[in-house]
Design a protein around this motif. Structure first.
Motif, PDB file in Angstrom:
ATOM      1  N   ARG A 227      64.309 -45.760 -16.722  1.00 38.91           N
ATOM      2  CA  ARG A 227      64.440 -45.889 -15.271  1.00 38.91           C
ATOM      3  C   ARG A 227      63.399 -46.856 -14.715  1.00 38.91           C
ATOM      4  NH1 ARG A 227      67.007 -41.428 -12.803  1.00 38.91           N
ATOM      5  NH2 ARG A 227      68.996 -41.274 -13.869  1.00 38.91           N
ATOM      6  N   LEU A 228      62.177 -46.753 -15.221  1.00 42.76           N
ATOM      7  CA  LEU A 228      61.126 -47.618 -14.682  1.00 42.76           C
ATOM      8  C   LEU A 228      61.436 -49.074 -15.003  1.00 42.76           C
ATOM      9  CD1 LEU A 228      58.416 -47.848 -13.290  1.00 42.76           C
ATOM     10  CD2 LEU A 228      57.312 -47.643 -15.505  1.00 42.76           C
ATOM     11  N   GLU A 229      61.915 -49.322 -16.213  1.00 39.18           N
ATOM     12  CA  GLU A 229      62.209 -50.702 -16.582  1.00 39.18           C
ATOM     13  C   GLU A 229      63.314 -51.278 -15.713  1.00 39.18           C
ATOM     14  OE1 GLU A 229      63.399 -51.170 -20.590  1.00 39.18           O
ATOM     15  OE2 GLU A 229      63.334 -53.343 -20.504  1.00 39.18           O
ATOM     16  N   SER A 230      64.344 -50.456 -15.480  1.00 41.24           N
ATOM     17  CA  SER A 230      65.420 -50.997 -14.654  1.00 41.24           C
ATOM     18  C   SER A 230      64.956 -51.178 -13.217  1.00 41.24           C
ATOM     19  CB  SER A 230      66.650 -50.094 -14.720  1.00 41.24           C
ATOM     20  OG  SER A 230      66.285 -48.775 -14.439  1.00 41.24           O
TER      21      SER A 230
ATOM     22  N   ARG B 205      62.467 -57.560  -9.867  1.00 44.93           N
ATOM     23  CA  ARG B 205      62.272 -58.947 -10.274  1.00 44.93           C
ATOM     24  C   ARG B 205      63.483 -59.801  -9.904  1.00 44.93           C
ATOM     25  NH1 ARG B 205      59.868 -58.328 -16.383  1.00 44.93           N
ATOM     26  NH2 ARG B 205      57.696 -57.945 -15.796  1.00 44.93           N
ATOM     27  N   ALA B 206      64.678 -59.240 -10.095  1.00 45.55           N
ATOM     28  CA  ALA B 206      65.874 -60.024  -9.818  1.00 45.55           C
ATOM     29  C   ALA B 206      66.019 -60.313  -8.341  1.00 45.55           C
ATOM     30  CB  ALA B 206      67.109 -59.282 -10.329  1.00 45.55           C
ATOM     31  N   ARG B 207      65.476 -59.446  -7.493  1.00 45.13           N
ATOM     32  CA  ARG B 207      65.705 -59.622  -6.071  1.00 45.13           C
ATOM     33  C   ARG B 207      64.545 -60.262  -5.326  1.00 45.13           C
ATOM     34  NH1 ARG B 207      68.940 -56.630  -8.159  1.00 45.13           N
ATOM     35  NH2 ARG B 207      71.011 -56.161  -7.358  1.00 45.13           N
ATOM     36  N   SER B 208      63.567 -60.731  -6.058  1.00 47.67           N
ATOM     37  CA  SER B 208      62.521 -61.499  -5.367  1.00 47.67           C
ATOM     38  C   SER B 208      62.109 -62.659  -6.263  1.00 47.67           C
ATOM     39  CB  SER B 208      61.316 -60.621  -5.040  1.00 47.67           C
ATOM     40  OG  SER B 208      60.732 -60.175  -6.237  1.00 47.67           O
TER      41      SER B 208
ATOM     42  N   ASP C 174      58.530 -67.720  -9.636  1.00 51.01           N
ATOM     43  CA  ASP C 174      59.039 -67.006 -10.808  1.00 51.01           C
ATOM     44  C   ASP C 174      60.089 -67.812 -11.548  1.00 51.01           C
ATOM     45  OD1 ASP C 174      57.699 -64.503 -10.033  1.00 51.01           O
ATOM     46  OD2 ASP C 174      59.120 -64.597  -8.374  1.00 51.01           O
ATOM     47  N   LEU C 175      60.724 -68.711 -10.832  1.00 55.79           N
ATOM     48  CA  LEU C 175      61.899 -69.388 -11.384  1.00 55.79           C
ATOM     49  C   LEU C 175      61.748 -70.881 -11.166  1.00 55.79           C
ATOM     50  CD1 LEU C 175      64.944 -69.620 -12.216  1.00 55.79           C
ATOM     51  CD2 LEU C 175      65.477 -69.188  -9.845  1.00 55.79           C
ATOM     52  N   MET C 176      61.971 -71.650 -12.211  1.00 56.44           N
ATOM     53  CA  MET C 176      61.942 -73.102 -12.062  1.00 56.44           C
ATOM     54  C   MET C 176      63.366 -73.610 -12.170  1.00 56.44           C
ATOM     55  SD  MET C 176      59.449 -75.873 -13.761  1.00 56.44           S
ATOM     56  CE  MET C 176      59.982 -75.856 -15.431  1.00 56.44           C
ATOM     57  N   ILE C 177      63.859 -74.218 -11.084  1.00 53.71           N
ATOM     58  CA  ILE C 177      65.186 -74.823 -11.124  1.00 53.71           C
ATOM     59  C   ILE C 177      64.978 -76.313 -11.378  1.00 53.71           C
ATOM     60  CG2 ILE C 177      67.329 -75.213  -9.893  1.00 53.71           C
ATOM     61  CD1 ILE C 177      66.787 -72.780  -8.239  1.00 53.71           C
TER      62      ILE C 177
ATOM     63  N   LEU D 185      71.658 -65.491 -14.042  1.00 55.15           N
ATOM     64  CA  LEU D 185      70.254 -65.203 -14.330  1.00 55.15           C
ATOM     65  C   LEU D 185      69.883 -63.795 -13.876  1.00 55.15           C
ATOM     66  CD1 LEU D 185      67.539 -66.445 -15.315  1.00 55.15           C
ATOM     67  CD2 LEU D 185      67.051 -66.835 -12.921  1.00 55.15           C
ATOM     68  N   HIS D 186      70.410 -63.390 -12.708  1.00 52.37           N
ATOM     69  CA  HIS D 186      70.143 -62.024 -12.235  1.00 52.37           C
ATOM     70  C   HIS D 186      70.657 -61.001 -13.237  1.00 52.37           C
ATOM     71  CE1 HIS D 186      69.613 -63.022  -7.683  1.00 52.37           C
ATOM     72  NE2 HIS D 186      68.688 -63.553  -8.442  1.00 52.37           N
TER      73      HIS D 186
END
Lengths: 193, 237
Positions: free
Chosen positions: A23-26, A32-35, A76-79, A154-155
């Motif tokens: 649960r903690l990992e998810s 992470r996916a939403r920011s 966090d993300l390089m496009i 990616l999400h």
């Protein structure tokens, strides 16, 4: 009562799924996916489409990604949007190394992904020779919807934890290794595996 | 008090209708909106390998598309047809057909070069890959299914209309082409699907219907309505 007996006998390993850490990992992956703040790395015409994706008509802010950060420490993300020349490649790598873990890379457009139609001495034939790429967006340039599709892919990757699986499988980084002074080799990447 | 002008702009925008397209990449939960913006008629998207109405493949393995491709993203290898069970009419067929979508720039030159109109481009543009191997589309993925429709692959985000008006008819009927060939067998549409009447060449006199359509176009500045019936039964093979 098999469950209780298993837990009594084997402790937490008796559980089929370790729900405490699971649960903690998810939760962490969800956060992470939403920011996922992108670093600005527009190099050519793809950057125009990237800007269009951030603007009102497609509105990346719906996914908490509207802040394009000029400082790699905050991204966090390089496009990688556009063609990467041989001179730009070390700069790109340095920006990537300066980003904090966890970090992801989207290769936007065919020029960044494989050199595209510029198959010559000046252009890096695929940015994955320099940095590890998570998602490739095809197109010349990819439309905003294609870029958003790549971002959703990616999400999915982030929330399913596939990033960690890949990192551990390939030993982190782009598979680049540096010779150390003591004769050993190490993966050329800052951060833990 | 000049700085209040900025707040005034913000306030004005607050009450305007939203312009955002709620695109969610086909991942919307039930009840959530998930819309694409309408695509232009001549948009170039992912390729499709077509078949004749009897199921024969149109590709003859001539490699003209691979030769003309500026990005060298197409790989074709032809092979001789088995006379008893031919894959394509004629001597040869495309034995291997691969397109690397990490090189393709969707310029449509392959569509123009193809002598049998075997390759056309659909309007699908929403796809992405997590590794390089997935980006190389093989013939099994590019070839249309038995109904002449593109295969909707799992990682692509197809919607209604993405497989309409694919670019084959555009080449066959464009003013730069010779309209005397429109509707002939070699210029057939994709299984008679997506065919529309030819556009007139620039230097040809217009028929009454075309003149009327042109006048309407000039009058309201709008292209044809999408629900206008098309002459799908004309031309084609």
């Amino acid at each position: 009562m098999g469950l209780i007996a298993d837990v009594r006998g084997q402790g937490l390993e008796g559980l089929e799924h370790n729900f405490v850490t699971g649960r903690l990992e998810s939760l962490v992956n969800w956060a992470r996916a939403r920011s996922c703040w992108p670093a600005t790395f527009g190099l050519a015409c793809c950057a125009i489409e990237m800007m269009a994706t951030g603007a009102a008509h497609y509105d990346l802010a719906r996914y908490g990604m509207e802040v394009f950060r000029a400082s790699p420490r905050q991204a966090d993300l390089m496009i990688v949007a556009g063609r990467v020349s041989q001179k730009m490649a070390p700069v790109l790598r340095q920006i990537y190394d300066q980003m904090m873990e966890p970090k992801w890379v989207i290769s936007m457009g065919v020029c960044a992904s494989s050199g595209g139609m510029f198959n010559n001495y000046a252009i890096v034939q695929g940015v994955d020779q320099v940095v590890p790429v998570d998602v490739y967006a095809p197109g010349c340039p990819p439309g905003p919807e294609t870029l958003m599709h790549a971002i959703f892919t990616l999400h999915d990757k982030i929330t399913t934890g596939e990033v960690l699986a890949r990192r551990s499988a390939r030993g982190a980084g782009a598979g680049l290794a540096v010779e150390q002074r003591d004769g050993q080799t190490a993966a050329a990447m800052v951060g833990r595996r | 008090m000049g700085y209040l002008n900025g707040f005034a702009v913000t306030l004005r925008q607050l009450f305007k209708p939203r312009v955002t397209t709620d695109y969610r990449g086909g991942r919307a939960k039930p009840g959530q909106p998930d819309a694409k913006r309408p695509k232009p008629e001549r948009l170039h998207g992912r390729h499709v390998l077509n078949r004749y109405p009897d199921g024969m493949e149109k590709c003859i393995g001539c490699e003209l598309c691979a030769g003309v491709c500026p990005a060298h993203c197409i790989y074709v290898r032809g092979a001789d047809n088995d006379p008893a069970h031919p894959t394509a009419p004629g001597e040869r067929y495309g034995y291997v057909y691969e397109i690397n979508y990490l090189r393709c720039i969707h310029c449509d030159l392959c569509v123009e070069a193809c002598p049998t109109q075997a390759i056309t481009e659909s309007k699908l543009f929403e796809f992405s890959f997590t590794n390089r191997d997935d980006a190389v589309y093989t013939k099994a993925e590019l070839l249309v299914d038995d109904e002449g429709r593109p295969r909707k692959l799992a990682w692509e985000d197809w919607r209604d209309g993405d497989d309409e008006d694919t670019s084959g008819w555009m080449r066959a009927t464009s003013p730069s082409g010779d309209r005397r060939y429109a509707g002939a067998v070699a210029w057939s549409g994709e299984l008679g699907y997506g065919v529309r009447p030819p556009e007139p060449a620039d230097d040809e006199p217009r028929t009454d219907g075309e003149q009327r359509a042109d006048d309407e176009l000039r009058a309201d500045g709008e292209p044809r309505a999408a629900d206008e019936p098309r002459a799908d039964d004309e031309g084609g093979g």
